[in-house]
Design an enzyme around this catalytic site. Structure first.
Site, PDB file in Angstrom:
ATOM      1  N   TRP A  31       0.859  -1.185   0.000  1.00 14.97           N
ATOM      2  CA  TRP A  31       0.000   0.000   0.000  1.00 14.97           C
ATOM      3  C   TRP A  31       0.902   1.244   0.000  1.00 14.97           C
ATOM      4  CZ3 TRP A  31      -5.449  -0.587   0.499  1.00 14.97           C
ATOM      5  CH2 TRP A  31      -6.174   0.603   0.618  1.00 14.97           C
ATOM      6  N   VAL A  90       0.937   4.543   6.752  1.00 14.02           N
ATOM      7  CA  VAL A  90      -0.507   4.705   6.896  1.00 14.02           C
ATOM      8  C   VAL A  90      -0.773   6.200   7.006  1.00 14.02           C
ATOM      9  CG1 VAL A  90      -2.569   4.072   8.182  1.00 14.02           C
ATOM     10  CG2 VAL A  90      -0.607   2.516   8.141  1.00 14.02           C
ATOM     11  N   HIS A  97      -9.442   4.420   9.092  1.00 14.32           N
ATOM     12  CA  HIS A  97      -8.781   3.141   9.244  1.00 14.32           C
ATOM     13  C   HIS A  97      -7.431   3.278   9.932  1.00 14.32           C
ATOM     14  CE1 HIS A  97     -10.578  -0.309   7.349  1.00 14.32           C
ATOM     15  NE2 HIS A  97      -9.406  -0.897   7.265  1.00 14.32           N
TER      16      HIS A  97
HETATM   17  N1  RBF Z   1      -2.663  -0.095   4.312  1.00 16.09           N
HETATM   18  C1  RBF Z   1      -1.563   0.692   4.456  1.00 16.09           C
HETATM   19  O1  RBF Z   1      -0.445   0.180   4.532  1.00 16.09           O
HETATM   20  N2  RBF Z   1      -1.683   2.060   4.511  1.00 16.09           N
HETATM   21  C2  RBF Z   1      -2.889   2.696   4.448  1.00 16.09           C
HETATM   22  O2  RBF Z   1      -2.907   3.938   4.481  1.00 16.09           O
HETATM   23  C3  RBF Z   1      -4.046   1.897   4.307  1.00 16.09           C
HETATM   24  N3  RBF Z   1      -5.275   2.495   4.272  1.00 16.09           N
HETATM   25  C4  RBF Z   1      -6.363   1.720   4.147  1.00 16.09           C
HETATM   26  C5  RBF Z   1      -7.638   2.312   4.084  1.00 16.09           C
HETATM   27  C6  RBF Z   1      -8.779   1.524   3.942  1.00 16.09           C
HETATM   28  C7  RBF Z   1     -10.112   2.191   3.892  1.00 16.09           C
HETATM   29  C8  RBF Z   1      -8.656   0.112   3.858  1.00 16.09           C
HETATM   30  C9  RBF Z   1      -9.863  -0.770   3.714  1.00 16.09           C
HETATM   31  C10 RBF Z   1      -7.412  -0.476   3.913  1.00 16.09           C
HETATM   32  C11 RBF Z   1      -6.248   0.293   4.066  1.00 16.09           C
HETATM   33  N4  RBF Z   1      -4.996  -0.296   4.106  1.00 16.09           N
HETATM   34  C12 RBF Z   1      -3.886   0.490   4.248  1.00 16.09           C
HETATM   35  C13 RBF Z   1      -4.830  -1.739   3.888  1.00 16.09           C
HETATM   36  C14 RBF Z   1      -4.785  -2.546   5.166  1.00 16.09           C
HETATM   37  O3  RBF Z   1      -3.485  -2.424   5.770  1.00 16.09           O
HETATM   38  C15 RBF Z   1      -5.038  -4.044   4.839  1.00 16.09           C
HETATM   39  O4  RBF Z   1      -4.133  -4.471   3.844  1.00 16.09           O
HETATM   40  C16 RBF Z   1      -6.446  -4.288   4.337  1.00 16.09           C
HETATM   41  O5  RBF Z   1      -7.398  -3.707   5.215  1.00 16.09           O
HETATM   42  C17 RBF Z   1      -6.714  -5.772   4.201  1.00 16.09           C
HETATM   43  O6  RBF Z   1      -7.927  -5.969   3.536  1.00 16.09           O
END
Ligand code: RBF
Length: 165
Positions: A31, A90, A97
């Site tokens: 991500w 993040v 989240h």
């Molecule tokens: N993963 C990150 O590493 N950074 C993020 O900023 C991040 N934001 C997310 C926002 C939303 C709304 C969702 C659903 C997931 C996000 N994730 C993010 C992914 C999260 O770490 C994880 O991989 C998923 O939620 C698995 O389905």
């Protein structure tokens, strides 16, 4: 000191251990990969610069930061691995989240570090926006990946010191 006042790539390097035979695992969240790849590059470069052998550095990817804990745990369970570095970003403000993810990963990484009795480093950026992330992924405030790698090296050294090695 807030991270805005600190350069993440400037550190005290007194008394670092010999890490030429130490093995490191880097777990990288996909991500925001433009940021996490920069974190990886910084961490890898710092490990090599301070003596790690390239063949002693392994990498695994996870989809997002939430999965860093389990990915890091799997590496930490390997006896030959001395330290694990978890890299992610993040971005706050983009999602509510972030609170859940940040807290879960911080707690998870603390837990697996203690459970596996080895350093598992929290190399996760938690910026308010993308610019703050860029600034800390090789930008004006240095690179969180460098700092995470240096933290791993220092913790490997401390463990040896305490074990009397
Ligand atoms: N993963 C990150 O590493 N950074 C993020 O900023 C991040 N934001 C997310 C926002 C939303 C709304 C969702 C659903 C997931 C996000 N994730 C993010 C992914 C999260 O770490 C994880 O991989 C998923 O939620 C698995 O389905």
């Amino acid at each position: 000191m807030s991270s805005a006042d600190k350069n993440l790539s400037v550190f005290n390097t007194e008394g670092l251990p010999d890490i030429s035979n130490k093995k490191f695992a880097l777990v990288v969240a996909e991500w925001n990969s433009e940021i996490t790849e920069a974190l990886f590059d910084g961490a890898y470069k710092t490990l090599v610069e301070y003596g790690a052998a390239k063949e002693n550095i392994v990498r695994g990817n996870v989809p997002g930061s939430f999965e860093l804990t389990l990915g890091a745990h799997w590496f930490a369970q390997r006896e030959d691995i001395d330290a694990v570095i978890a890299l992610g970003v993040v971005i706050q403000g983009e999602t509510k989240h972030n609170d859940y993810i940040n807290h879960a990963v911080a707690q998870g990484i603390t837990n697996i570090s203690i459970k596996n009795n080895k350093p598992v480093i929290f190399g996760v950026l938690t910026p308010n926006d993308m610019q703050q992330a860029i600034d800390r992924a090789g930008g004006v405030h240095g690179n969180k990946g460098d700092e995470a790698a240096m933290t791993a090296i220092k913790m490997v050294g401390l463990k040896e010191q305490i074990a009397g090695k």
